[in-house]
Design a protein around this motif. Structure first.
Motif, PDB file in Angstrom:
ATOM      1  N   GLY A  38      51.522  40.722  59.669  1.00 29.46           N
ATOM      2  CA  GLY A  38      52.015  39.643  60.462  1.00 29.46           C
ATOM      3  C   GLY A  38      50.926  38.647  60.800  1.00 29.46           C
ATOM      4  O   GLY A  38      49.819  38.693  60.270  1.00 29.46           O
ATOM      5  N   PRO A  39      51.207  37.730  61.663  1.00 32.31           N
ATOM      6  CA  PRO A  39      50.235  36.713  62.060  1.00 32.31           C
ATOM      7  C   PRO A  39      48.919  37.335  62.526  1.00 32.31           C
ATOM      8  O   PRO A  39      48.913  38.349  63.210  1.00 32.31           O
ATOM      9  N   GLY A  40      47.823  36.737  62.096  1.00 35.22           N
ATOM     10  CA  GLY A  40      46.500  37.251  62.440  1.00 35.22           C
ATOM     11  C   GLY A  40      45.949  38.238  61.433  1.00 35.22           C
ATOM     12  O   GLY A  40      44.784  38.615  61.507  1.00 35.22           O
ATOM     13  N   THR A  41      46.764  38.652  60.491  1.00 37.42           N
ATOM     14  CA  THR A  41      46.321  39.599  59.475  1.00 37.42           C
ATOM     15  C   THR A  41      45.416  38.906  58.464  1.00 37.42           C
ATOM     16  O   THR A  41      45.663  37.776  58.068  1.00 37.42           O
ATOM     17  N   VAL A  42      44.354  39.597  58.076  1.00 39.45           N
ATOM     18  CA  VAL A  42      43.476  39.140  57.006  1.00 39.45           C
ATOM     19  C   VAL A  42      43.591  40.178  55.899  1.00 39.45           C
ATOM     20  O   VAL A  42      43.343  41.359  56.120  1.00 39.45           O
ATOM     21  N   ALA A  43      43.976  39.730  54.708  1.00 37.38           N
ATOM     22  CA  ALA A  43      44.203  40.646  53.588  1.00 37.38           C
ATOM     23  C   ALA A  43      43.323  40.274  52.407  1.00 37.38           C
ATOM     24  O   ALA A  43      43.283  39.111  52.002  1.00 37.38           O
ATOM     25  N   VAL A  44      42.624  41.269  51.873  1.00 40.55           N
ATOM     26  CA  VAL A  44      41.858  41.109  50.643  1.00 40.55           C
ATOM     27  C   VAL A  44      42.591  41.941  49.600  1.00 40.55           C
ATOM     28  O   VAL A  44      42.639  43.158  49.699  1.00 40.55           O
ATOM     29  N   LEU A  45      43.191  41.263  48.617  1.00 38.64           N
ATOM     30  CA  LEU A  45      43.960  41.951  47.593  1.00 38.64           C
ATOM     31  C   LEU A  45      43.148  42.028  46.313  1.00 38.64           C
ATOM     32  O   LEU A  45      42.612  41.026  45.852  1.00 38.64           O
ATOM     33  N   ILE A  46      43.066  43.211  45.759  1.00 39.07           N
ATOM     34  CA  ILE A  46      42.438  43.422  44.456  1.00 39.07           C
ATOM     35  C   ILE A  46      43.562  43.870  43.535  1.00 39.07           C
ATOM     36  O   ILE A  46      44.140  44.934  43.722  1.00 39.07           O
ATOM     37  N   ALA A  47      43.888  42.991  42.593  1.00 42.51           N
ATOM     38  CA  ALA A  47      45.089  43.193  41.783  1.00 42.51           C
ATOM     39  C   ALA A  47      44.735  43.327  40.314  1.00 42.51           C
ATOM     40  O   ALA A  47      44.275  42.380  39.689  1.00 42.51           O
ATOM     41  N   SER A  48      44.972  44.497  39.770  1.00 41.04           N
ATOM     42  CA  SER A  48      44.731  44.683  38.340  1.00 41.04           C
ATOM     43  C   SER A  48      45.999  44.363  37.564  1.00 41.04           C
ATOM     44  O   SER A  48      47.107  44.427  38.090  1.00 41.04           O
ATOM     45  N   THR A  49      45.793  43.988  36.318  1.00 40.09           N
ATOM     46  CA  THR A  49      46.900  43.745  35.410  1.00 40.09           C
ATOM     47  C   THR A  49      46.819  44.808  34.326  1.00 40.09           C
ATOM     48  O   THR A  49      45.763  45.028  33.753  1.00 40.09           O
ATOM     49  N   THR A  50      47.924  45.488  34.087  1.00 39.82           N
ATOM     50  CA  THR A  50      47.952  46.527  33.063  1.00 39.82           C
ATOM     51  C   THR A  50      48.832  46.063  31.916  1.00 39.82           C
ATOM     52  O   THR A  50      49.665  45.164  32.074  1.00 39.82           O
TER      53      THR A  50
ATOM     54  N   TYR B 191      44.560  35.355  53.321  1.00 41.72           N
ATOM     55  CA  TYR B 191      44.370  36.278  52.212  1.00 41.72           C
ATOM     56  C   TYR B 191      43.399  35.719  51.187  1.00 41.72           C
ATOM     57  O   TYR B 191      43.099  34.519  51.165  1.00 41.72           O
ATOM     58  N   CYS B 192      42.949  36.601  50.324  1.00 37.57           N
ATOM     59  CA  CYS B 192      42.264  36.217  49.095  1.00 37.57           C
ATOM     60  C   CYS B 192      42.598  37.264  48.056  1.00 37.57           C
ATOM     61  O   CYS B 192      43.027  38.373  48.388  1.00 37.57           O
ATOM     62  N   VAL B 193      42.415  36.885  46.791  1.00 42.16           N
ATOM     63  CA  VAL B 193      42.792  37.763  45.686  1.00 42.16           C
ATOM     64  C   VAL B 193      41.659  37.839  44.673  1.00 42.16           C
ATOM     65  O   VAL B 193      41.092  36.811  44.294  1.00 42.16           O
TER      66      VAL B 193
ATOM     67  N   TYR C 259      39.677  32.284  50.852  1.00 48.67           N
ATOM     68  CA  TYR C 259      38.566  32.385  49.908  1.00 48.67           C
ATOM     69  C   TYR C 259      39.109  32.258  48.506  1.00 48.67           C
ATOM     70  O   TYR C 259      40.209  32.739  48.210  1.00 48.67           O
ATOM     71  N   GLU C 260      38.336  31.620  47.638  1.00 46.24           N
ATOM     72  CA  GLU C 260      38.776  31.354  46.268  1.00 46.24           C
ATOM     73  C   GLU C 260      39.200  32.615  45.524  1.00 46.24           C
ATOM     74  O   GLU C 260      38.631  33.681  45.721  1.00 46.24           O
ATOM     75  N   MET C 261      40.188  32.444  44.662  1.00 44.54           N
ATOM     76  CA  MET C 261      40.611  33.562  43.830  1.00 44.54           C
ATOM     77  C   MET C 261      39.547  33.835  42.784  1.00 44.54           C
ATOM     78  O   MET C 261      38.951  32.908  42.237  1.00 44.54           O
ATOM     79  N   GLY C 262      39.309  35.111  42.521  1.00 44.79           N
ATOM     80  CA  GLY C 262      38.394  35.505  41.463  1.00 44.79           C
ATOM     81  C   GLY C 262      39.157  36.188  40.341  1.00 44.79           C
ATOM     82  O   GLY C 262      40.165  36.856  40.584  1.00 44.79           O
ATOM     83  N   CYS C 263      38.689  35.980  39.125  1.00 44.41           N
ATOM     84  CA  CYS C 263      39.278  36.645  37.954  1.00 44.41           C
ATOM     85  C   CYS C 263      38.159  37.372  37.224  1.00 44.41           C
ATOM     86  O   CYS C 263      37.257  36.731  36.680  1.00 44.41           O
ATOM     87  N   ALA C 264      38.201  38.686  37.239  1.00 40.69           N
ATOM     88  CA  ALA C 264      37.173  39.503  36.598  1.00 40.69           C
ATOM     89  C   ALA C 264      37.666  39.968  35.243  1.00 40.69           C
ATOM     90  O   ALA C 264      38.808  40.403  35.104  1.00 40.69           O
ATOM     91  N   ASP C 265      36.784  39.885  34.259  1.00 43.77           N
ATOM     92  CA  ASP C 265      37.145  40.176  32.877  1.00 43.77           C
ATOM     93  C   ASP C 265      36.484  41.467  32.403  1.00 43.77           C
ATOM     94  O   ASP C 265      35.267  41.538  32.280  1.00 43.77           O
ATOM     95  N   GLU C 266      37.302  42.468  32.109  1.00 42.08           N
ATOM     96  CA  GLU C 266      36.808  43.751  31.601  1.00 42.08           C
ATOM     97  C   GLU C 266      36.070  43.573  30.273  1.00 42.08           C
ATOM     98  O   GLU C 266      35.089  44.261  30.002  1.00 42.08           O
ATOM     99  N   ALA C 267      36.517  42.635  29.451  1.00 38.48           N
ATOM    100  CA  ALA C 267      35.905  42.435  28.137  1.00 38.48           C
ATOM    101  C   ALA C 267      34.453  41.965  28.253  1.00 38.48           C
ATOM    102  O   ALA C 267      33.628  42.263  27.393  1.00 38.48           O
ATOM    103  N   MET C 268      34.124  41.245  29.300  1.00 39.95           N
ATOM    104  CA  MET C 268      32.772  40.721  29.490  1.00 39.95           C
ATOM    105  C   MET C 268      31.934  41.601  30.423  1.00 39.95           C
ATOM    106  O   MET C 268      30.733  41.405  30.528  1.00 39.95           O
ATOM    107  N   GLY C 269      32.586  42.502  31.124  1.00 40.27           N
ATOM    108  CA  GLY C 269      31.906  43.354  32.101  1.00 40.27           C
ATOM    109  C   GLY C 269      32.294  42.914  33.498  1.00 40.27           C
ATOM    110  O   GLY C 269      31.934  41.812  33.927  1.00 40.27           O
ATOM    111  N   LEU C 270      33.046  43.745  34.177  1.00 40.04           N
ATOM    112  CA  LEU C 270      33.562  43.377  35.499  1.00 40.04           C
ATOM    113  C   LEU C 270      32.469  42.981  36.474  1.00 40.04           C
ATOM    114  O   LEU C 270      32.642  42.074  37.286  1.00 40.04           O
TER     115      LEU C 270
END
Length: 160
Positions: free
Chosen positions: A1-13, A44-46, A77-88
């Motif tokens: 709810g309001p006031g929540t700060v969420a850091v989401l780490i989302a993998s794609t399979t 939030y950030c992702v 905070y800016e979204m980040g995209c980490a690439d397994e092919a290049m090294g997370l």
């Protein structure tokens, strides 16, 4: 709810799928019938985890980032995209360094560290817990992956 700060780490399979442990949230947040203020007051950030060898690189993270804005959340905070092919680590480490400052700006961390409600003892460096290759590489040695997965068939989600 309001006031929540969420850091989401989302993998794609696979080719654009959410992992099993995120499926319920993935379906919930993507429902077009959700009100535009569903996550009003949430910041939030992702960080998306993916592999550029697949067409839908970081698809889950990108969709979550856009959809959370649509339902009233505010990205802090800016979204980040980490690439397994290049090294997370080439993507995750710099993103995390910036994240601490953004969290400090929200009052979630103090003095460069997490503001804990309990005394967790002295911090321990990762190097003291793991064995790293002598050539300076980033792969952890000494983990029997097959034995780990036999003991934890659902992977890290159940081992933690």
């Amino acid at each position: 709810g309001p006031g929540t700060v969420a850091v989401l780490i989302a993998s794609t399979t696979g080719n654009g799928d959410a992992p099993d442990n995120a499926e319920r949230f993935w379906r919930f947040v993507r429902k077009r019938s959700q009100p535009s203020d569903l996550f009003a007051g949430v910041r939030y950030c992702v960080l998306g985890l993916g592999d550029t060898n697949y067409d839908k690189f970081c698809h889950v993270g990108k969709v979550l980032d856009g959809r959370l804005k649509e339902v009233g959340a505010e990205r802090f905070y800016e979204m980040g995209c980490a690439d397994e092919a290049m090294g997370l680590e080439h993507f995750v480490d710099p993103w995390l360094r910036g994240l601490w400052g953004a969290l400090a700006g929200l009052g979630c961390v103090a003095d460069g560290g997490v503001a804990e409600t309990e005394d967790l003892g002295e911090p321990v460096a990762a190097a003291d817990c793991l064995e790293f290759p002598k050539d300076g590489g980033h792969l952890v040695q000494g983990l029997d992956v097959a034995a780990f997965l036999r003991a934890n068939p659902k992977g890290l989600a159940t081992a933690q």
